[in-house]
Design an enzyme around this catalytic site. Structure first.
Site, PDB file in Angstrom:
ATOM      1  N   LYS A 142       1.181  -1.238   0.105  1.00 53.63           N
ATOM      2  CA  LYS A 142       0.061   0.327  -0.405  1.00 53.63           C
ATOM      3  C   LYS A 142       0.851   1.516   0.345  1.00 53.63           C
ATOM      4  O   LYS A 142       0.350   2.199  -0.721  1.00 53.63           O
ATOM      5  CB  LYS A 142      -1.062  -0.384   1.390  1.00 53.63           C
ATOM      6  N   GLU A 226      -3.042   6.871   7.649  1.00 55.42           N
ATOM      7  CA  GLU A 226      -3.160   7.374   6.866  1.00 55.42           C
ATOM      8  C   GLU A 226      -4.439   7.888   7.307  1.00 55.42           C
ATOM      9  O   GLU A 226      -5.111   7.668   7.962  1.00 55.42           O
ATOM     10  CB  GLU A 226      -3.928   7.391   5.672  1.00 55.42           C
ATOM     11  N   ASN A 265     -15.065  -3.262   6.697  1.00 55.99           N
ATOM     12  CA  ASN A 265     -14.898  -3.070   5.094  1.00 55.99           C
ATOM     13  C   ASN A 265     -14.441  -3.608   4.892  1.00 55.99           C
ATOM     14  O   ASN A 265     -13.695  -3.934   3.383  1.00 55.99           O
ATOM     15  CB  ASN A 265     -12.765  -2.395   5.700  1.00 55.99           C
ATOM     16  N   GLU A 305      -9.330   0.926  -6.642  1.00 55.75           N
ATOM     17  CA  GLU A 305     -10.527   1.472  -6.375  1.00 55.75           C
ATOM     18  C   GLU A 305     -10.093   3.025  -5.435  1.00 55.75           C
ATOM     19  O   GLU A 305      -9.254   3.596  -4.525  1.00 55.75           O
ATOM     20  CB  GLU A 305     -10.396   0.522  -4.732  1.00 55.75           C
ATOM     21  N   GLU A 318      -6.452   2.226  -2.963  1.00 50.13           N
ATOM     22  CA  GLU A 318      -5.810   0.861  -3.334  1.00 50.13           C
ATOM     23  C   GLU A 318      -6.115   0.293  -4.367  1.00 50.13           C
ATOM     24  O   GLU A 318      -6.868   0.611  -5.191  1.00 50.13           O
ATOM     25  CB  GLU A 318      -5.923  -0.678  -2.388  1.00 50.13           C
ATOM     26  N   ASN A 320      -6.629  -3.415  -6.957  1.00 51.04           N
ATOM     27  CA  ASN A 320      -6.450  -4.933  -6.834  1.00 51.04           C
ATOM     28  C   ASN A 320      -5.820  -5.407  -8.323  1.00 51.04           C
ATOM     29  O   ASN A 320      -6.577  -5.309  -8.424  1.00 51.04           O
ATOM     30  CB  ASN A 320      -7.478  -5.354  -6.239  1.00 51.04           C
ATOM     31  N   PHE A 378     -23.118  -7.079  12.740  1.00 53.03           N
ATOM     32  CA  PHE A 378     -23.768  -7.332  11.377  1.00 53.03           C
ATOM     33  C   PHE A 378     -23.178  -8.681  10.537  1.00 53.03           C
ATOM     34  O   PHE A 378     -23.174  -8.164   9.497  1.00 53.03           O
ATOM     35  CB  PHE A 378     -23.002  -5.496  10.581  1.00 53.03           C
TER      36      PHE A 378
END
Length: 697
Positions: A142, A226, A265, A305, A318, A320, A378
């Site tokens: 990253k 970040e 996430n 993304e 990022e 993928n 969730f």
């Protein structure tokens, strides 16, 4: 050999072909196969489950033989040892050699972004159906990917330019950046190894858990930091590029996907296109994504993304370097088979498509059906055997990408996804309506699943209006998901159907094999007086059967239900007061406990005769467990660490152990201050849901 190999065309149970109710791409196709184009003879799929099935589907249409691999966990083995895991590179390479495969498709996850694996394939002269080692290395880290994005002129999020060494440094840097911050694995992806920190304590805990999770998922515990963009949308650009794309102009973006509905996430519902983007922003995002790929020398399919704020400012998140889980929604609206394009590019063919050839036609929504409990944060994992499983493929424009069948086992060792339910429509409303109908007809028994949450989101006003962000779940359900909230009419409909099921079962008990129909009919009852209990509230109910209909008196309301309920079918397509209504009969028992699914949520109804109801009131109640004195495992998983011992005094909220399931770390804390009486587990133990881990005095 611990990694087992299967050569198609003989399909193993977990690698059945994906089926759809109509054509694979619903209504149109932009990139038809060219039978005269050269192709691989045989490819090996270094993956499992639904994505393996997905790749097999396209390979079969292209006339390519496929080799599928599966681990002992997929063969219903009781335990999964490290050497049995599908991540085992040496076993995969051995399978490639044994089967004579010319290429390897990695799917996503596992080895899809492993540069060492790609390097080994290149050394052996085997084509990798994906990007180069350099591209995977550059985008897999990253920190490095952010630097490359900045160099390519891509908007990036403010943050620390380096690797965070420890929890103390994490706190210091977070203060310098300003809370909230995002702590995430440098080598991560798929939502793993990510934590949001709003204060110093969050930063310390987040660093520890994210690094542990990253080490478990990627074998790399490096962490970066970040600024966290509050209330952003997660929107990604799908790309496909051929080798030499920069020279030949063969680099295109296939529009965007909205992936903002997430938990921990990880994406839950995705759609294409995004209701939020205008054409100007779409073009700018697409061009920046292409610019990054050209600078990187990228080829194959990939996804860039972005986080997008309320003013449509967008920031690189990022890249993928693989096929994405949610790729089907892009395939539906563009008519492009991404797996087809990946295979063609790996073979060395240029793209036949230009940017102007890529349409946005209609709308597609993907609901990720997970084996997990949506009422716990969730979605915490659930395991078990699917003793009944029916996909809603009779509905037009529905696609189910899955790798399971009735009888399949869901274990703690892999991702909890059961299926990607993808629904298409000419408009967003049509896609939503089809998704709702498909979820109502989706039958899953044997594991807890998240259909109640998916179904509720699709009808919730903010989602329907397109007013969403990555904070959607916590904002719409601040106290957690509680299931479908019923109106008075809803409650009466459920009670009426439960009453009719009771009557239908009673009628069936009067019928015997080889008995004359006239005799059986003569004995059938036509009137019942029962007591129903829903949410602890009792309701006296009278039922009368006349002329093929049930008249159900619930309180002061009389409800008419057509007598077409089939007790042998899990789906109840009832007609209530003349209107169609779909429910599912999940379970019943001889004690009057009924479980009925209505609008996605399961409701427990106690159905008893008047006499049985009076007797029940005389029964003593079972004492409830005092959960303040114990720590229970909220899900099946493996104990990663235990941080207390008998005799320790722990404070309320203090961590006592960490349980990992499906590569997610979950910190478990004491609910009250007290002294530890007993610790029943140690690191490495496998635990089940509601197992007692720690007891207090």
């Amino acid at each position: 050999m611990c990694i087992n190999v299967m050569l198609q065309n003989g399909y193993h149970g977990i690698y059945r072909a994906i089926s759809t109710s109509s054509s694979y791409f619903a209504v149109f196709r932009t990139d038809p196969f060219d039978p005269n184009e050269s192709r691989f003879d045989k490819i090996l799929i270094a993956n499992r489950g639904e994505i393996a099935c997905r790749i097999i589907k396209t390979a079969k249409e292209m006339g390519i033989k496929t080799v599928a691999v599966y681990s002992m966990a997929d063969s219903s083995a009781d335990q999964l040892q490290p050497e049995n895991h599908i991540l085992n590179m040496e076993r995969i390479l051995e399978a490639v050699s044994q089967t004579g495969a010319q290429a390897v498709h990695p799917g996503y996850g596992f080895l899809s972004e492993n540069a060492a694996f790609v390097g080994r394939l290149e050394e052996a002269g085997i084509s990798f159906i994906g990007p180069s080692v350099e591209a995977i290395t550059g985008m897999g880290d990253k920190l490095e990917s952010k630097r490359l994005a900045q160099a390519a002129g891509v908007n990036t999020i403010p943050g620390f330019d380096g690797i965070v060494k420890d929890a103390d440094q994490c706190v210091k840097i977070a203060k310098d950046i300003g809370y909230p911050v995002m702590i995430k694995a440098s080598a991560g992806g798929g939502g793993k190894g990510m934590r949001i920190a709003k204060n110093d304590d969050d930063a310390r805990d987040g660093f520890r858990l994210a690094s542990q999770e990253a080490a478990s998922s990627f074998g790399d515990d490096r962490i970066i930091l970040e600024k966290f963009i509050d209330k952003p949308r997660h929107i990604e650009i799908q790309l496909t590029l051929c080798k030499g794309g920069d020279k030949h102009g063969n680099a295109i973006y296939l529009n965007e996907r909205e992936c903002s509905i997430q938990r921990r996430n990880q994406k839950v519902i995705e759609e294409a296109p995004s209701v939020f983007l205008d054409e100007k922003t779409r073009k700018a995002m697409g061009e920046q994504a292409v610019s990054l790929c050209k600078r990187l020398g990228y080829y194959s399919a990939g996804t860039v993304e972005f986080l997008v704020d309320s003013q449509r400012n967008f920031y690189f998140l990022e890249m993928n370097t693989r096929l994405q889980v949610e790729h089907p929604v892009t395939e539906f609206i563009t008519g492009v088979d991404l797996v087809h394009q990946m295979i063609r590019v790996a073979k060395g063919h240029p793209l036949r498509l230009k940017q102007q050839d890529i349409p946005i036609k209609g709308w597609a929504i993907e609901s990720r059906v997970y084996s997990e409990d949506p009422y716990k944060n969730f979605g915490l994992p659930s395991i078990g055997k699917l003793y009944k499983y029916i996909e809603p493929l009779h509905i037009p424009n529905v696609r189910c990408d899955s790798g399971i069948d009735e009888g399949s086992e869901i274990s703690i060792y892999y991702d909890p996804m059961i299926c990607k339910l993808v629904c298409y429509g000419n408009t967003r409303k049509e896609a939503i309506d089809t998704s709702i109908k498909a979820l109502d007809f989706y039958v899953i028994r044997g594991v807890t699943h998240n259909i109640p949450l998916l179904r509720d989101i699709l009808t919730e006003k903010n989602f329907v209006d397109g007013n969403i962000s990555t904070n959607y779940l916590s904002e719409v359900y601040p106290d957690g998901f509680k299931g479908r909230q019923l109106t008075k009419t809803d409650k009466n409909y459920i009670l009426a159907v439960a009453a009719c099921v009771y009557a239908r079962r009673d009628i069936r008990s009067y019928i015997f094999l080889n008995e004359r129909v006239s005799t059986a009919k003569h004995k059938e009852p036509s009137h019942w007086k029962i007591v129903l209990q829903l949410f602890g509230e009792e309701q006296l109910c009278e039922i009368n059967k006349l002329n093929g209909k049930f008249q159900v008196q619930v309180g002061t309301e009389t409800i008419t239900v057509e007598d077409n309920i089939n007790l042998a079918k899990p789906i109840i397509e009832a007609t209530i007061n003349g209107d169609p209504c779909v429910m599912q009969l999940v379970s019943t028992d001889s004690f009057g406990k009924f479980q009925i699914s209505y609008q996605g949520t399961n409701f427990h109804i106690l159905v008893l005769s008047e006499l049985a109801s009076r007797f029940l009131k005389m029964m003593p109640e079972k004492p409830k467990l005092d959960v303040s004195k114990v720590v229970l495992s909220p899900m099946p998983g493996m104990v990663k660490s235990v941080t207390c011992k008998p005799g320790d005094t722990v404070a309320e909220g203090q961590e006592v152990c960490v349980v990992e399931a499906m590569k997610m770390q979950n910190s478990l804390a004491a609910l009250a201050t007290g002294k530890v009486k007993a610790v029943h587990v140690k690191a490495g133990d496998t635990v089940g849901e509601d197992d007692v881990l720690v007891e207090f005095e």
